[in-house]
Design an enzyme around this catalytic site. Structure first.
Site, mmCIF file in Angstrom:
data_model
loop_
_atom_site.group_PDB
_atom_site.id
_atom_site.type_symbol
_atom_site.label_atom_id
_atom_site.label_comp_id
_atom_site.label_asym_id
_atom_site.label_seq_id
_atom_site.Cartn_x
_atom_site.Cartn_y
_atom_site.Cartn_z
ATOM 1 N N TYR A 86 -5.081 -13.730 1.411
ATOM 2 C CA TYR A 86 -4.841 -12.306 0.515
ATOM 3 C C TYR A 86 -3.509 -12.195 0.676
ATOM 4 O O TYR A 86 -2.943 -12.112 1.728
ATOM 5 C CB TYR A 86 -5.805 -11.263 0.816
ATOM 6 C CG TYR A 86 -5.561 -10.039 -0.178
ATOM 7 C CD1 TYR A 86 -5.929 -10.245 -1.431
ATOM 8 C CD2 TYR A 86 -4.981 -8.871 0.731
ATOM 9 C CE1 TYR A 86 -5.598 -8.836 -2.089
ATOM 10 C CE2 TYR A 86 -4.583 -7.901 -0.288
ATOM 11 C CZ TYR A 86 -5.052 -7.808 -1.499
ATOM 12 O OH TYR A 86 -4.702 -6.748 -2.216
ATOM 13 N N ASP A 106 3.159 -15.178 4.857
ATOM 14 C CA ASP A 106 2.824 -14.020 4.542
ATOM 15 C C ASP A 106 2.255 -13.312 5.820
ATOM 16 O O ASP A 106 1.100 -13.574 6.398
ATOM 17 C CB ASP A 106 1.737 -13.686 3.291
ATOM 18 C CG ASP A 106 1.350 -12.262 3.215
ATOM 19 O OD1 ASP A 106 1.767 -11.565 4.147
ATOM 20 O OD2 ASP A 106 0.538 -12.260 2.304
ATOM 21 N N LYS A 154 2.634 -3.025 6.805
ATOM 22 C CA LYS A 154 1.890 -2.722 7.926
ATOM 23 C C LYS A 154 2.799 -2.149 9.052
ATOM 24 O O LYS A 154 3.298 -1.135 9.071
ATOM 25 C CB LYS A 154 0.714 -3.675 8.472
ATOM 26 C CG LYS A 154 -0.320 -3.803 7.169
ATOM 27 C CD LYS A 154 -1.416 -4.574 7.530
ATOM 28 C CE LYS A 154 -2.282 -5.279 5.979
ATOM 29 N NZ LYS A 154 -3.033 -4.300 5.790
HETATM 30 N N1 PMP Z 1 -0.636 -9.881 2.690
HETATM 31 C C1 PMP Z 1 -1.443 -9.670 3.423
HETATM 32 C C2 PMP Z 1 -1.482 -10.721 4.432
HETATM 33 C C3 PMP Z 1 -2.336 -8.715 3.671
HETATM 34 O O1 PMP Z 1 -3.272 -8.401 4.657
HETATM 35 C C4 PMP Z 1 -2.036 -7.421 2.649
HETATM 36 C C5 PMP Z 1 -2.736 -6.256 2.758
HETATM 37 N N2 PMP Z 1 -4.070 -6.287 3.432
HETATM 38 C C6 PMP Z 1 -1.308 -7.675 1.639
HETATM 39 C C7 PMP Z 1 -0.392 -8.817 1.574
HETATM 40 C C8 PMP Z 1 -1.042 -6.671 0.906
HETATM 41 O O2 PMP Z 1 -0.531 -5.491 1.330
HETATM 42 P P1 PMP Z 1 -0.628 -3.957 0.763
HETATM 43 O O3 PMP Z 1 -1.891 -3.411 0.707
HETATM 44 O O4 PMP Z 1 0.363 -3.232 1.630
HETATM 45 O O5 PMP Z 1 -0.278 -4.208 -0.456
#
Ligand code: PMP
Length: 430
Positions: free
Chosen positions: A149, A244, A272
Site C-alpha cells: 500500500y 516506501d 508516521k
Molecule cells: N505508504 C505506506 C507504506 C503506508 O503504510 C501508508 C499508510 N499506512 C501510506 C503510504 C500512506 O500514508 P498516509 O496514510 O499518511 O497518507
C-alpha cells in the site's frame, strides 16, 4: 475465564452522531471496524502505552495511531516541543529553522537522502515521489507490487489485472482506467515474474515502488534476493527504485530498512515516525533526481502546510529521543521480548508471530508465514475477528483488521508484553 461485558454506551452514542455527519462515521475507513464488526471505541485520551475511551476503559495499545507513536502516546518531550514551537506561531508558509533542522537530520541519517521535501502525509509523499521519478526519467509507466500500500493517490490504487498481463486495474471506484493502465502490478516473492516484466517493459519504466518490508497486507517479509534483484534491474534499465519507508523509516533504525538491507534506493518516502504524531510526510533521494522539483526544475509540487513548524518540532523531538535514549536498540529488544512471549502461545494454537524490529503481525494459520498477498489463507483472516474482540474486551487494543500490523513503542514494558501474552492465550481458545 468469562469476561464481564464492557461498558461502551458513550462510544456508541458518539459513533451514532458521527455516522450522521461523517461517511461511515470516520475520517479513514479502517477505523470503522467494518472487517471485525461492532462499533469503534471513541478515544478520549492517551498516555504512554495506553489509550482511554470515552467510557473510561483503559486499553493497552498496540495500534500506536498506525505507526507514528514510536515513543508512545503524549510523550513529555513531544508535548514540550509542540508547546514551545506553537507559542511562536503555528504556521507561516515560509522557511523556518525547524524544517531546515529536520531536513539536515534526516539527510544525515538515511542512506537514500541527499535532498528531501516535506509534505503532510504518506500519500502525498509517494504521489509526489512518483511524479518526480516520471519527471526525471521522462517515462510514464510505474511498477508496484500486489499487497503493498502506498496511500490513496489515483495511480497507486491499482491491483493486478487478470491473466498474465501486468497492466493494473483500478482497485477503487473513481480511479480512471487510463490512470491504472500506467501502473503495472506484480506479485511479491516472485523473481521470475520480475525478470520477465523487466525484459519486456523495463526500458519504459519510470520507477518501481515497493514497501521494502511490506506491512499493509499482513507482514510479508521478503527474501533479500527480491529487493537486490529489483535494485539491479532498475539500474540496468534506467528506472528509479523507490522504497516506501512510510512505516519502516526511522522506526527500524536511523537509516530505516534501506540501511538494514544495504540497498540504496534512488528515492524514498516517509511519514508516521518522521512527524512524531503530527501530520508529516517526506520524500527525497539523490540531489540530481530531486533537482527536477519546482522551483529548481519543471516538476510541480507544493503545500500550504508543508514543513509546518509545529509538526517539524515534533519530528525533531522524536528523533532526538530515539537517538539520545538508545531508542532503536530498546525497540528491537522489545520486539524480541514480544516474540519470546507471543511466539509459543501462537504456535500452541496453530499460528505464528511474524516480526521485524518493533513491527509485528499474527499469522493465524498453520505453516510458514506468507510472503505474498495471495498466500494469506482466508481462514486466517476469519479467525482474527473473535481474537480481536476477545482481546479488546480484556483491555488490549490491536488494529481492527486482520491485515494490519501491530506496533511497539518505547513506552511498552516487558510487563505489558506479559499481560498481552496472557490475554492472547485466552483469546485464542475458540
Ligand atoms: N505508504 C505506506 C507504506 C503506508 O503504510 C501508508 C499508510 N499506512 C501510506 C503510504 C500512506 O500514508 P498516509 O496514510 O499518511 O497518507
Amino acid at each position: 475465564m468469562k469476561q464481564e461485558p464492557v461498558e461502551t454506551a458513550r462510544s456508541l452514542e458518539l459513533y451514532e452522531r458521527a455516522c450522521a455527519v461523517l461517511p461511515g462515521g470516520v475520517s479513514s475507513p479502517v477505523r470503522a471496524y467494518r472487517s471485525v464488526g461492532g462499533a469503534p471505541r471513541v478515544i478520549d485520551r492517551a498516555r504512554g502505552a495506553h489509550v482511554t475511551d470515552v467510557d473510561g476503559n483503559e486499553l493497552l495499545d498496540f495500534v500506536g495511531s498506525w505507526g507514528p507513536l514510536v515513543l508512545g502516546h503524549a510523550h513529555p518531550a513531544i508535548l514540550a516541543a509542540v508547546g514551545l514551537a506553537s507559542e511562536r506561531g503555528t504556521t507561516f508558509g515560509a522557511p523556518t529553522p525547524f524544517e531546515i533542522e529536520l531536513a539536515e537530520r534526516v539527510v544525515s541519517m538515511h542512506p537514500a537522502l541527499e535532498s528531501v521535501r516535506f509534505v503532510s502525509s504518506g500519500t502525498e509523499a509517494v504521489m509526489s515521489a512518483v511524479r518526480t521519478a516520471r519527471g526525471f526519467t521522462g517515462r510514464d509507466l510505474i511498477l508496484k507490487f500486489a499487497g503493498c500500500y502506498h496511500g490513496h493517490a489515483d495511480h497507486l490504487l491499482v491491483s493486478a489485472g487478470s491473466g498474465l498481463a501486468t497492466f493494473g486495474v483500478p482497485s477503487s471506484a473513481g480511479v480512471p482506467e487510463g490512470f491504472a493502465e500506467q501502473t503495472a502490478v506484480l506479485p511479491l516473492d516472485d523473481i521470475d515474474a520480475l525478470e520477465s516484466f523487466f525484459a519486456e517493459r523495463g526500458d519504459e519504466l519510470a520507477c518501481a515502488v515497493i514497501e521494502p518490508v511490506p506491512a499493509n497486507n499482513g507482514l510479508l517479509l521478503q527474501r533479500p534476493e527480491l529487493l537486490s534483484r529489483l535494485r539491479d534491474l532498475c539500474t540496468h534499465h534506467g528506472a528509479l527504485l523507490l522504497f516506501d519507508e512510510v512505516i519502516t523509516g526511522f522506526r527500524l533504525g536511523p537509516g530505516g530498512y534501506s540501511e538494514l538491507c544495504g540497498l540504496t534506493p534512488d528515492l524514498a518516502t516517509f511519514g508516521k515516525v518522521i512527524g512524531g504524531g503530527l501530520p508529516v510526510g517526506a520524500f527525497g533521494g539523490r540531489r540530481e533526481v530531486m533537482s527536477v522539483l519546482s522551483p529548481d526544475g519543471p516538476v510541480y509540487q507544493a503545500g500550504t502546510l508543508s514543513g509546518n513548524p509545529v509538526a517539524m518540532a515534533a519530528g525533531i523531538a522524536t528523533l532526538d529521543q530515539l537517538d539520545r535514549a538508545g531508542g532503536w536498540d530498546d525497540l528491537s529488544a522489545l520486539g524480541e521480548a514480544l516474540e519470546v512471549r507471543l511466539g509459543p502461545v501462537l504456535e500452541r494454537h496453530g499460528a505464528c508471530l511474524v516480526r521485524i524490529g518493533s513491527i509485528f503481525w499474527m499469522s493465524l494459520a498453520e505453516g510458514a508465514p506468507p510472503r505474498s498477498a495471495e498466500a494469506i489463507a482466508p481462514e486466517a483472516v476469519e479467525r482474527y475477528t473473535p481474537v480481536f474482540h476477545a482481546l479488546l474486551d480484556r483491555g488490549v487494543a490491536l488494529a481492527p483488521s486482520a491485515y494490519e500490523v501491530g506496533f511497539l513503542s518505547t513506552a511498552h514494558t516487558t510487563e505489558h508484553l506479559d499481560l498481552f501474552a496472557a490475554h492472547l492465550e485466552e483469546a485464542l481458545v475458540p
